[in-house]
Design an enzyme around this catalytic site. Structure first.
Site, PDB file in Angstrom:
ATOM      1  N   LYS A 114       0.815  -1.210   0.000  1.00 11.98           N
ATOM      2  CA  LYS A 114       0.000   0.000   0.000  1.00 11.98           C
ATOM      3  C   LYS A 114       0.849   1.260   0.000  1.00 11.98           C
ATOM      4  O   LYS A 114       0.474   2.262  -0.599  1.00 11.98           O
ATOM      5  CB  LYS A 114      -0.949   0.010   1.205  1.00 11.98           C
ATOM      6  CG  LYS A 114      -2.072  -0.992   1.076  1.00 11.98           C
ATOM      7  CD  LYS A 114      -3.256  -0.652   1.967  1.00 11.98           C
ATOM      8  CE  LYS A 114      -4.425  -1.586   1.659  1.00 11.98           C
ATOM      9  NZ  LYS A 114      -5.565  -1.385   2.559  1.00 11.98           N
ATOM     10  N   LYS A 197      -4.127  -8.795  -6.456  1.00  7.19           N
ATOM     11  CA  LYS A 197      -5.429  -9.219  -5.951  1.00  7.19           C
ATOM     12  C   LYS A 197      -6.500  -8.204  -6.349  1.00  7.19           C
ATOM     13  O   LYS A 197      -6.208  -7.015  -6.524  1.00  7.19           O
ATOM     14  CB  LYS A 197      -5.405  -9.447  -4.437  1.00  7.19           C
ATOM     15  CG  LYS A 197      -5.353  -8.201  -3.605  1.00  7.19           C
ATOM     16  CD  LYS A 197      -5.847  -8.448  -2.176  1.00  7.19           C
ATOM     17  CE  LYS A 197      -6.071  -7.086  -1.524  1.00  7.19           C
ATOM     18  NZ  LYS A 197      -7.007  -7.068  -0.427  1.00  7.19           N
ATOM     19  N   LYS A 200     -10.848  -3.184  -3.740  1.00  5.50           N
ATOM     20  CA  LYS A 200     -11.703  -2.015  -3.869  1.00  5.50           C
ATOM     21  C   LYS A 200     -10.882  -0.747  -3.992  1.00  5.50           C
ATOM     22  O   LYS A 200     -11.401   0.275  -4.439  1.00  5.50           O
ATOM     23  CB  LYS A 200     -12.698  -1.949  -2.718  1.00  5.50           C
ATOM     24  CG  LYS A 200     -12.133  -1.958  -1.314  1.00  5.50           C
ATOM     25  CD  LYS A 200     -13.258  -1.667  -0.330  1.00  5.50           C
ATOM     26  CE  LYS A 200     -13.501  -2.768   0.676  1.00  5.50           C
ATOM     27  NZ  LYS A 200     -12.510  -2.759   1.767  1.00  5.50           N
TER      28      LYS A 200
HETATM   29  P1  ADP Z   1      -9.801  -4.559   0.399  1.00  4.40           P
HETATM   30  O1  ADP Z   1      -8.580  -5.424   0.518  1.00  4.40           O
HETATM   31  O2  ADP Z   1     -10.624  -4.865  -0.842  1.00  4.40           O
HETATM   32  O3  ADP Z   1      -9.567  -3.106   0.636  1.00  4.40           O
HETATM   33  P2  ADP Z   1     -10.611  -5.116   3.156  1.00  4.40           P
HETATM   34  O4  ADP Z   1      -9.196  -4.907   3.547  1.00  4.40           O
HETATM   35  O5  ADP Z   1     -11.667  -4.289   3.794  1.00  4.40           O
HETATM   36  O6  ADP Z   1     -10.781  -5.021   1.584  1.00  4.40           O
HETATM   37  O7  ADP Z   1     -10.965  -6.634   3.375  1.00  4.40           O
HETATM   38  C1  ADP Z   1     -12.237  -7.132   3.736  1.00  4.40           C
HETATM   39  C2  ADP Z   1     -12.202  -8.647   3.676  1.00  4.40           C
HETATM   40  O8  ADP Z   1     -12.177  -9.071   2.311  1.00  4.40           O
HETATM   41  C3  ADP Z   1     -10.968  -9.261   4.333  1.00  4.40           C
HETATM   42  O9  ADP Z   1     -11.345 -10.461   4.992  1.00  4.40           O
HETATM   43  C4  ADP Z   1     -10.074  -9.571   3.164  1.00  4.40           C
HETATM   44  O10 ADP Z   1      -9.170 -10.626   3.429  1.00  4.40           O
HETATM   45  C5  ADP Z   1     -11.084  -9.967   2.113  1.00  4.40           C
HETATM   46  N1  ADP Z   1     -10.580  -9.744   0.764  1.00  4.40           N
HETATM   47  C6  ADP Z   1     -10.158  -8.559   0.248  1.00  4.40           C
HETATM   48  N2  ADP Z   1      -9.781  -8.701  -1.034  1.00  4.40           N
HETATM   49  C7  ADP Z   1      -9.952 -10.025  -1.334  1.00  4.40           C
HETATM   50  C8  ADP Z   1      -9.736 -10.800  -2.515  1.00  4.40           C
HETATM   51  N3  ADP Z   1      -9.269 -10.241  -3.624  1.00  4.40           N
HETATM   52  N4  ADP Z   1     -10.034 -12.120  -2.473  1.00  4.40           N
HETATM   53  C9  ADP Z   1     -10.520 -12.706  -1.340  1.00  4.40           C
HETATM   54  N5  ADP Z   1     -10.749 -12.029  -0.192  1.00  4.40           N
HETATM   55  C10 ADP Z   1     -10.472 -10.700  -0.182  1.00  4.40           C
HETATM   56 NA    NA Z   2      -7.634  -6.321   2.563  1.00  6.41          NA
END
Ligand code: ADP
Ligand code: NA
Length: 332
Positions: A114, A197, A200
């Site tokens: 990040k 990955k 969002k």
């Molecule tokens: P992001 O990584 O999209 O900003 P968050 O950090 O809020 O989202 O993560 C929310 C949940 O979604 C966590 O349990 C995270 O491990 C899961 N998660 C985020 N991205 C993925 C992905 N690409 N595949 C599977 N799980 C994911």
């Molecule tokens: Na995440």
């Protein structure tokens, strides 16, 4: 021994993706009524580790709450709340900042991803993020944490913080929570780049399927997803070194519950021109009801605020005494 408790959180840092849904969100409702208490949180204090537009942050906080409920989290059966409304999280995070070691933080790959090359200009909060996450989990003395694969390292750090606290003060106060990472969608990848990955916070909207995308948008994004030109193999073995193809098959498998080999049994020898429309149809079928329930909940923001307020009161009843006791153990 510790009372079984499940905790998980999602950041209101952008619209939710298919990765969030398959890796985390859709699993949460299933833990309700199985024994352990279930505690689900919108983690806004985590979101502000990078700048958020204030009006958007409030809207997205409600949107994450709506997504939890749309995917079956029942605010009567689970505690559903927003992190910043429960002061115990920030308070325990400070105690953990004094337990965790700099060397541990330096190993966190999410910070490196990040912060990128410009880490000198990252917030101190982004660096300390895993310590706040440990506080989120341990303020409830949670024993299990359902998350996607990207959060595994942070849950392991939480275990290290719990162990060091217990060791430093000669207590068995915090449990060592287990990460629950299961299924074929533990790491859904970007549709544009099979080495990243799906997230969002990715600047490219074409890289992800959002839970708010309509059927046409989902179909178009899957049609344009990057793939190779080879036909599909007859078994999972043949997907080695084909990350984009593998990702689409993993998504199909997670959406239908069929194994990769079962799916390839149906599509062997076919190209993505056949596979992608089939995948799009399934994705639309699964997501459309979620999207529609989310917008129903979003139509009544006052009701969401009421639910989150009630959840925060229940959460604080558990978390505040834990923090008081932790302070007492430390001599405060
Ligand atoms: P992001 O990584 O999209 O900003 P968050 O950090 O809020 O989202 O993560 C929310 C949940 O979604 C966590 O349990 C995270 O491990 C899961 N998660 C985020 N991205 C993925 C992905 N690409 N595949 C599977 N799980 C994911
Ligand atoms: Na995440």
């Amino acid at each position: 021994s510790f009372k079984p408790r499940i905790f998980s959180g999602i950041q209101p840092s952008g619209g939710l993706t298919l990765g969030n849904y398959l890796g985390a969100l859709r699993r949460f409702a299933g833990f309700q009524g199985t024994g352990p208490e279930t505690i689900y949180c919108v983690v806004d204090l985590h979101a502000i580790t990078v700048w958020q537009d204030p009006a958007e942050l409030s809207r997205r906080t409600r949107e994450i709450a709506a997504a939890y409920m749309a995917s079956g989290v029942d605010p009567e059966q689970s505690i559903l709340f927003n992190q910043s409304q429960v002061a115990a999280h920030a308070e325990l995070a400070w105690l953990f900042n004094c337990v965790a070691r700099l060397g541990w933080m330096n190993r966190m790959t999410q910070f490196k991803d990040k912060a990128g090359k410009n880490s000198e200009n990252s917030s101190l909060g982004l660096y300390a993020y895993p310590s706040l996450m440990a506080a989120d989990i341990l303020a409830y003395r949670a024993t299990a944490v359902p998350v996607g694969d990207d959060q595994k390292q942070h849950v392991e750090l939480t275990r290290d913080i719990a162990a060091k606290f217990n060791h430093d003060y000669g207590v068995e106060f915090f449990p060592q929570p287990t990460p629950l990472i299961e299924g074929t969608a533990t790491r859904v990848m970007s549709l544009r780049d099979g080495s990243k990955k799906m997230s969002k916070s990715d600047p490219s909207d074409a890289s992800r399927i959002n839970l708010t995308d309509d059927a046409d948008t989902i179909t178009a994004k899957i049609r344009k997803a990057r793939t190779d030109a080879e036909p599909l193999p007859g078994s999972a073995e043949g997907l080695k070194d084909r990350p984009e193809a593998k990702n689409l098959l993993n998504i199909y498998s997670a959406l239908t519950g069929e194994s990769i080999d079962e799916i390839l049994g149906k599509f062997e020898g076919q190209g993505f021109g056949t596979f992608k429309p089939a995948l799009a149809e399934i994705a639309v079928d699964v997501l459309a009801p979620i999207t529609s329930k989310m917008s129903q909940f979003m139509a009544d923001p006052a009701e969401i605020d009421r639910i989150l307020g009630k959840g925060a009161t229940r959460a604080a009843e558990i978390a505040q005494p834990v923090v008081e006791e932790a302070k007492g153990i430390m001599g405060m």
